[in-house]
Design a protein around this motif. Structure first.
Motif, PDB file in Angstrom:
ATOM      1  N   ARG A  59      27.432  39.076  37.980  1.00 48.03           N
ATOM      2  CA  ARG A  59      27.278  37.448  37.854  1.00 48.03           C
ATOM      3  C   ARG A  59      26.196  37.016  36.794  1.00 48.03           C
ATOM      4  NH1 ARG A  59      25.547  36.523  44.046  1.00 48.03           N
ATOM      5  NH2 ARG A  59      23.086  37.426  44.031  1.00 48.03           N
ATOM      6  N   SER A  60      25.228  37.988  36.606  1.00 48.40           N
ATOM      7  CA  SER A  60      24.274  37.662  35.794  1.00 48.40           C
ATOM      8  C   SER A  60      23.916  38.720  34.728  1.00 48.40           C
ATOM      9  CB  SER A  60      22.799  37.739  36.524  1.00 48.40           C
ATOM     10  OG  SER A  60      22.971  36.686  37.639  1.00 48.40           O
ATOM     11  N   GLU A  61      23.556  38.434  33.179  1.00 49.03           N
ATOM     12  CA  GLU A  61      23.284  39.139  32.120  1.00 49.03           C
ATOM     13  C   GLU A  61      21.888  39.670  32.073  1.00 49.03           C
ATOM     14  OE1 GLU A  61      26.649  36.665  31.924  1.00 49.03           O
ATOM     15  OE2 GLU A  61      24.489  35.769  32.018  1.00 49.03           O
ATOM     16  N   ILE A  62      20.833  39.002  32.912  1.00 48.65           N
ATOM     17  CA  ILE A  62      19.643  39.534  32.793  1.00 48.65           C
ATOM     18  C   ILE A  62      19.174  39.724  34.257  1.00 48.65           C
ATOM     19  CG2 ILE A  62      17.435  39.210  32.282  1.00 48.65           C
ATOM     20  CD1 ILE A  62      18.133  37.160  30.139  1.00 48.65           C
ATOM     21  N   LEU A  63      18.785  41.040  34.579  1.00 43.26           N
ATOM     22  CA  LEU A  63      18.290  41.433  35.979  1.00 43.26           C
ATOM     23  C   LEU A  63      17.045  41.508  36.077  1.00 43.26           C
ATOM     24  CD1 LEU A  63      21.127  43.628  37.546  1.00 43.26           C
ATOM     25  CD2 LEU A  63      20.902  41.060  37.155  1.00 43.26           C
ATOM     26  N   ILE A  64      15.971  40.851  36.667  1.00 39.53           N
ATOM     27  CA  ILE A  64      14.368  41.117  36.565  1.00 39.53           C
ATOM     28  C   ILE A  64      14.150  41.564  37.947  1.00 39.53           C
ATOM     29  CG2 ILE A  64      12.355  39.911  36.143  1.00 39.53           C
ATOM     30  CD1 ILE A  64      13.895  37.758  34.699  1.00 39.53           C
ATOM     31  N   PHE A  65      13.483  42.908  38.158  1.00 40.38           N
ATOM     32  CA  PHE A  65      13.284  43.537  39.071  1.00 40.38           C
ATOM     33  C   PHE A  65      11.500  43.571  39.350  1.00 40.38           C
ATOM     34  CE2 PHE A  65      17.227  45.337  38.269  1.00 40.38           C
ATOM     35  CZ  PHE A  65      17.817  45.556  39.623  1.00 40.38           C
ATOM     36  N   THR A  66      11.102  43.357  40.537  1.00 35.95           N
ATOM     37  CA  THR A  66       9.706  43.255  40.695  1.00 35.95           C
ATOM     38  C   THR A  66       9.702  44.406  42.097  1.00 35.95           C
ATOM     39  OG1 THR A  66       9.443  41.748  42.285  1.00 35.95           O
ATOM     40  CG2 THR A  66       9.323  41.273  39.792  1.00 35.95           C
ATOM     41  N   GLY A  67       8.782  45.084  41.914  1.00 39.73           N
ATOM     42  CA  GLY A  67       8.249  45.656  43.171  1.00 39.73           C
ATOM     43  C   GLY A  67       8.880  47.463  42.954  1.00 39.73           C
ATOM     44  N   GLY A  68       8.559  48.466  43.718  1.00 40.28           N
ATOM     45  CA  GLY A  68       9.087  49.569  44.032  1.00 40.28           C
ATOM     46  C   GLY A  68       8.897  50.795  42.816  1.00 40.28           C
ATOM     47  N   LEU A  69       7.881  50.375  41.899  1.00 40.29           N
ATOM     48  CA  LEU A  69       7.588  51.351  40.807  1.00 40.29           C
ATOM     49  C   LEU A  69       6.455  52.132  41.010  1.00 40.29           C
ATOM     50  CD1 LEU A  69       8.336  48.830  38.064  1.00 40.29           C
ATOM     51  CD2 LEU A  69       9.812  50.371  39.134  1.00 40.29           C
ATOM     52  N   GLY A  70       5.692  52.277  42.349  1.00 43.37           N
ATOM     53  CA  GLY A  70       4.547  53.157  42.465  1.00 43.37           C
ATOM     54  C   GLY A  70       4.931  54.369  42.525  1.00 43.37           C
ATOM     55  N   PRO A  71       3.857  55.205  42.909  1.00 35.12           N
ATOM     56  CA  PRO A  71       3.956  56.635  43.136  1.00 35.12           C
ATOM     57  C   PRO A  71       4.401  57.212  44.651  1.00 35.12           C
ATOM     58  CG  PRO A  71       1.807  56.087  43.473  1.00 35.12           C
ATOM     59  CD  PRO A  71       2.190  54.619  43.055  1.00 35.12           C
ATOM     60  N   LEU A  76      11.320  53.310  44.883  1.00 33.44           N
ATOM     61  CA  LEU A  76      12.740  53.605  44.826  1.00 33.44           C
ATOM     62  C   LEU A  76      13.379  52.870  43.609  1.00 33.44           C
ATOM     63  CD1 LEU A  76      13.731  54.499  48.274  1.00 33.44           C
ATOM     64  CD2 LEU A  76      12.956  56.253  46.611  1.00 33.44           C
ATOM     65  N   THR A  77      12.720  52.211  43.117  1.00 29.02           N
ATOM     66  CA  THR A  77      13.591  51.024  42.418  1.00 29.02           C
ATOM     67  C   THR A  77      14.060  51.709  41.133  1.00 29.02           C
ATOM     68  OG1 THR A  77      12.182  48.915  43.030  1.00 29.02           O
ATOM     69  CG2 THR A  77      13.423  49.056  40.719  1.00 29.02           C
ATOM     70  N   CYS A  78      13.172  52.324  40.202  1.00 33.67           N
ATOM     71  CA  CYS A  78      13.779  52.923  39.014  1.00 33.67           C
ATOM     72  C   CYS A  78      14.846  53.930  39.212  1.00 33.67           C
ATOM     73  CB  CYS A  78      12.450  53.523  38.130  1.00 33.67           C
ATOM     74  SG  CYS A  78      12.659  53.316  36.474  1.00 33.67           S
ATOM     75  N   GLU A  79      14.591  54.971  40.034  1.00 32.32           N
ATOM     76  CA  GLU A  79      15.571  55.908  40.417  1.00 32.32           C
ATOM     77  C   GLU A  79      16.831  55.534  40.994  1.00 32.32           C
ATOM     78  OE1 GLU A  79      14.582  58.317  44.210  1.00 32.32           O
ATOM     79  OE2 GLU A  79      12.918  58.079  42.918  1.00 32.32           O
ATOM     80  N   THR A  80      16.537  54.486  41.649  1.00 32.19           N
ATOM     81  CA  THR A  80      17.999  53.851  42.308  1.00 32.19           C
ATOM     82  C   THR A  80      18.661  53.137  41.335  1.00 32.19           C
ATOM     83  OG1 THR A  80      16.944  53.493  44.543  1.00 32.19           O
ATOM     84  CG2 THR A  80      18.989  52.250  44.024  1.00 32.19           C
ATOM     85  N   ILE A  81      18.190  52.362  40.319  1.00 33.49           N
ATOM     86  CA  ILE A  81      18.823  51.798  39.211  1.00 33.49           C
ATOM     87  C   ILE A  81      19.367  52.811  38.281  1.00 33.49           C
ATOM     88  CG2 ILE A  81      18.474  50.422  37.041  1.00 33.49           C
ATOM     89  CD1 ILE A  81      16.275  49.121  38.569  1.00 33.49           C
TER      90      ILE A  81
END
Length: 416
Positions: A59-71, A76-81
């Motif tokens: 439903r959206s063309e731009i997805l903006i994620f915040t959080g879940g990028l730490g060590p 888990l944000t990056c690996e889940t995407i």
């Protein structure tokens, strides 16, 4: 094209932290003229995050994620995407070098767990983090879809947005228009009553008008989309004027205006001064007035007269009237206002006495009964009765009382 904000972190679902990132990004998207219709908060759970991505990407063309990028393991944000789009993660040595350099500058050594932050989806661009160790990504995993990821730390996210994301979006053609909003503020009228008065304006398309209500205050947000902020303001100006005329004295200001700041400007305009006497609000009225810089020009001070002896000895309230009418009465409110005006030598005296609860109410004087006294420069005095109801909290009754006291003074300053 529309954008969607997805904030990742169980701490937000639990209410441990305030989700200020979504508010910031919403404002920034409006400045770029990018519409966004959905915001989502999801915990640190891969399956639930994948479900959110599945819905948002449709439903959206731009997805903006915040959080879940730490060590840590729950970042888990990056690996889940990457997993959702069946894309492998690759380690980027330049990210490891950047993390190691930042640790060295702080006199520390990078730990092995930090290497996780260097793993990004194959084909993604690095979204640099100038201050923190967690970079973001800019990625187009499929035609018509762009993904941005940011760390959850607001200061890091905001700088990354301004320095990298905004130029990137402008290169895509965004930022040629802006969405500008003005918030009109009203006191002393219910939201439903104001909505009825301005009903014809609620169907406008550009600008648009939408009502809001919070803690006794009613707002009308006017939003316009145009090539520049100045052009948007030109669209808003006539609607603002028309709505203000319809509301009359119930309108008190816009955007950063507060009842206290508006009252202050009126007192400054007339070269007059104010003192206050408070009982149930315990200094809240004085605090509200002094939140405005420069309030010493017109606000001289106040008396917190919680005990009746203070009302008698400092405000010259008649002891017999206290015994006969009670501390919560129009008579006492008026005498408190006259007393503080006389004692402090100000043009105006403003008083509040009431029962904020949750205890202390009676059948004849229930919780939520409040009297406001107003002593005028000519020596006259009047009072106003409010019955806020027993279902409201102590803090809300106190807030409504202080705002209503300021509002009564505002109306007198405008109409005398």
């Amino acid at each position: 094209m529309s954008a969607e904000i997805i904030c990742v972190g169980t701490e937000m679902l639990l209410g441990n932290i305030l989700n200020s990132n979504a508010q910031y990004l919403a404002i920034q998207l409006a400045k770029l003229g990018i519409p966004h219709y959905y915001q989502t908060v999801v915990g640190d759970n891969p399956e639930r995050l994948k479900h959110v991505i599945e819905i948002a990407s449709q439903r959206s063309e731009i997805l903006i994620f915040t959080g879940g990028l730490g060590p840590t393991p729950d970042d888990l944000t990056c690996e889940t995407i990457a997993d959702f789009f069946n894309t492998p993660l690759v380690e980027r040595p330049e990210i490891i070098e950047d993390i190691a350099r930042k640790y060295a500058q702080r006199g520390r050594q990078m730990t092995p767990s930090n290497r996780k932050q260097a793993l990004i989806p194959k084909g993604a661009e690095i979204l640099p983090n100038p201050t923190g160790t967690a970079p973001g990504i800019i990625w187009q995993p499929q035609p018509g879809l762009t993904i941005f990821t940011f760390p959850g730390v607001p200061s890091e996210m905001q700088r990354m947005w301004e320095e990298t994301a905004v130029p990137y979006l402008r290169n895509l053609g965004w930022g040629k228009e802006t969405i500008y909003s003005r918030m009109l503020k009203f006191w002393g009228i219910p939201e439903s009553a104001l909505a009825e008065k301005v009903a014809a304006y609620l169907n406008l398309t550009n600008p648009t008008v939408a009502p809001y209500a919070s803690k006794g205050e009613v707002k009308l947000r006017i939003s316009a989309k145009a090539a520049t902020e100045a052009a948007a303001q030109e669209l808003i100006a006539p609607v603002h004027k028309q709505l203000q005329d319809i509301a009359g004295l119930d309108y008190y200001g816009a955007d950063d205006d507060t009842l206290a700041s508006v009252v202050g400007e009126l007192l400054r305009r007339d070269k007059e001064t104010l003192s206050v006497a408070e009982s149930c609000t315990g200094g809240g009225l004085g605090q509200m007035l002094t939140e405005t810089s420069g309030s010493s020009d017109y606000f001289w001070g106040g008396v917190i007269s919680y005990d009746n002896s203070v009302k008698i000895n400092l405000l010259d309230v008649n002891a017999e009237d206290l015994a006969k009418c009670g501390a919560v009465s129009a008579t006492v409110a008026e005498q408190m206002a006259l007393g503080v005006r006389s004692r402090l030598g100000t043009s105006w005296g403003l008083s509040i006495t009431g029962i904020a609860g949750p205890t202390g109410g009676t059948e004849t004087k229930p919780v939520g009964l409040v009297y406001i006294g107003l002593a005028k420069p000519n020596g006259e005095v009047e009072s106003f009765e409010y019955r806020w109801g027993t279902g409201r909290s102590r803090s809300l009754i106190r807030h409504l009382s202080t705002c209503s006291a300021l509002d009564q003074l505002r109306r007198k300053l405008l109409t005398r």
